[in-house]
Design a protein around this motif. Structure first.
Motif, mmCIF file in Angstrom:
data_model
loop_
_atom_site.group_PDB
_atom_site.id
_atom_site.type_symbol
_atom_site.label_atom_id
_atom_site.label_comp_id
_atom_site.label_asym_id
_atom_site.label_seq_id
_atom_site.Cartn_x
_atom_site.Cartn_y
_atom_site.Cartn_z
ATOM 1 N N TRP A 5 0.807 -1.212 0.000
ATOM 2 C CA TRP A 5 0.000 0.000 0.000
ATOM 3 C C TRP A 5 0.844 1.268 0.000
ATOM 4 O O TRP A 5 0.317 2.369 -0.144
ATOM 5 N N ASN A 12 1.942 3.486 3.734
ATOM 6 C CA ASN A 12 1.029 2.344 3.878
ATOM 7 C C ASN A 12 0.108 2.554 5.075
ATOM 8 O O ASN A 12 -1.052 2.130 5.054
ATOM 9 N N ASP A 54 -6.151 -2.810 -3.279
ATOM 10 C CA ASP A 54 -7.123 -2.827 -2.194
ATOM 11 C C ASP A 54 -7.974 -4.090 -2.260
ATOM 12 O O ASP A 54 -9.160 -4.049 -2.589
#
Length: 297
Positions: free
Chosen positions: A29, A112, A144
């Motif tokens: 992320w 992240n 995601d």
């Protein structure tokens, strides 16, 4: 025959704790420029205490060592740019050597943790009283997976105040909600403009000004706004007020929620670790003087 009870559980290993942290804040992320993950530490070493902080400053490393933490979990990377030496004649090198010598590992969760839900931006939005939160820059679908029940992840948040406020009163809410800093709170906009929809980005959020305007926000709360982007945004996005706070202060609220979230996640897999938060102020600015304005008189 021994009357002793069952043997004490073995402490968690650093590997186990890192796996839990990265389950909360997966490295995938992180933004492309970022440097997240384990910086130093023996993955098989025991972990009995984790200390959370925003900055891996030498004084924070000293606190981790003094309080016998086995892992220092920080938001900001120690080495965001490439380095070719961790010799002790650099402050970053000294931090690494001091931690390694004391048996304390160093782990970073940066962008992240910004995109996570809950993460840095949710924490900032929460202390400002915002509800109905959505990301300003949603994470791409391939990253995601699966989406959390709370909604999509991504950078920044936009949400609603329970009651509309004049910009001056809202700025006071921001000032009261965040830790005091030398910078304080800077505001661009009409002090009596009505604020109901609010965009936030913990840390440097200048790149999200256009998205804040597109979201219908009345104001954006962020940090590190430079003169030209702020000025151009005020011209391009009529009605979007700006509230600029200290970078460290905007990310500080995350620490307590992250500590609670980490302790809960560790407990869910039967790992008992003491999780604490550093109260040390690491904002680099130390004092502020108002300008006299004498040249404009």
């Amino acid at each position: 025959m021994s009357s002793d009870g069952p043997p004490a559980a073995l402490p968690a290993t650093l590997r186990q704790v890192v796996e839990v942290v990265e389950g909360l804040y997966p490295p995938r992320w992180a933004e492309g420029f970022d440097a997240v993950g384990l910086v130093a530490g023996d993955l098989e070493a025991p972990v009995r205490k984790v200390l959370l902080a925003i900055d891996p400053r030498p004084e924070v490393a000293a606190e981790a060592i003094t309080t016998r933490a086995d892992l220092l979990l920080v938001h900001h990377p120690l080495f965001l740019s490439a380095v070719h030496s961790v010799a002790t004649d650099t402050w970053g090198g000294r931090v690494v050597h001091d931690l390694v010598r004391s048996g304390c590992a160093l782990l970073t969760a940066h962008t992240n943790a910004d995109s996570a839900r809950p993460g840095v931006n949710d924490a900032l939005a929460r202390v400002l009283g915002l509800t109905s939160l959505e990301p300003l820059a949603p994470m791409s679908a391939d990253l995601d997976v699966p989406p959390v029940a709370a909604g999509p992840r991504g950078l920044g948040r936009v949400g609603e105040l329970e009651h509309a406020l004049p910009l001056r009163a809202f700025a006071q809410v921001v000032a009261d909600a965040l830790p005091a800093t030398a910078q304080g709170v800077r505001i661009a906009g009409d002090s009596e403009a009505v604020v109901r929809r609010v965009a936030v980005c913990g840390g440097s959020g200048g790149s999200l000004l256009d998205r804040a305007a597109e979201s219908g926000a009345d104001v954006m709360v962020t940090s590190d706004l430079r003169h030209h982007p702020a000025s151009e945004s005020r011209d391009a996005h009529h009605g979007l007020a700006l509230v600029d706070v200290a970078h460290w202060a905007s990310e500080w609220p995350w620490l307590f929620g992250a500590a609670e979230q980490l302790a809960t996640a560790l407990g869910a897999v039967d790992i008992q670790v003491d999780v604490d938060v550093s109260r040390r102020r690491t904002d680099p600015w130390t004092f502020h003087l108002p300008s006299s304005g004498s040249l404009l008189r």
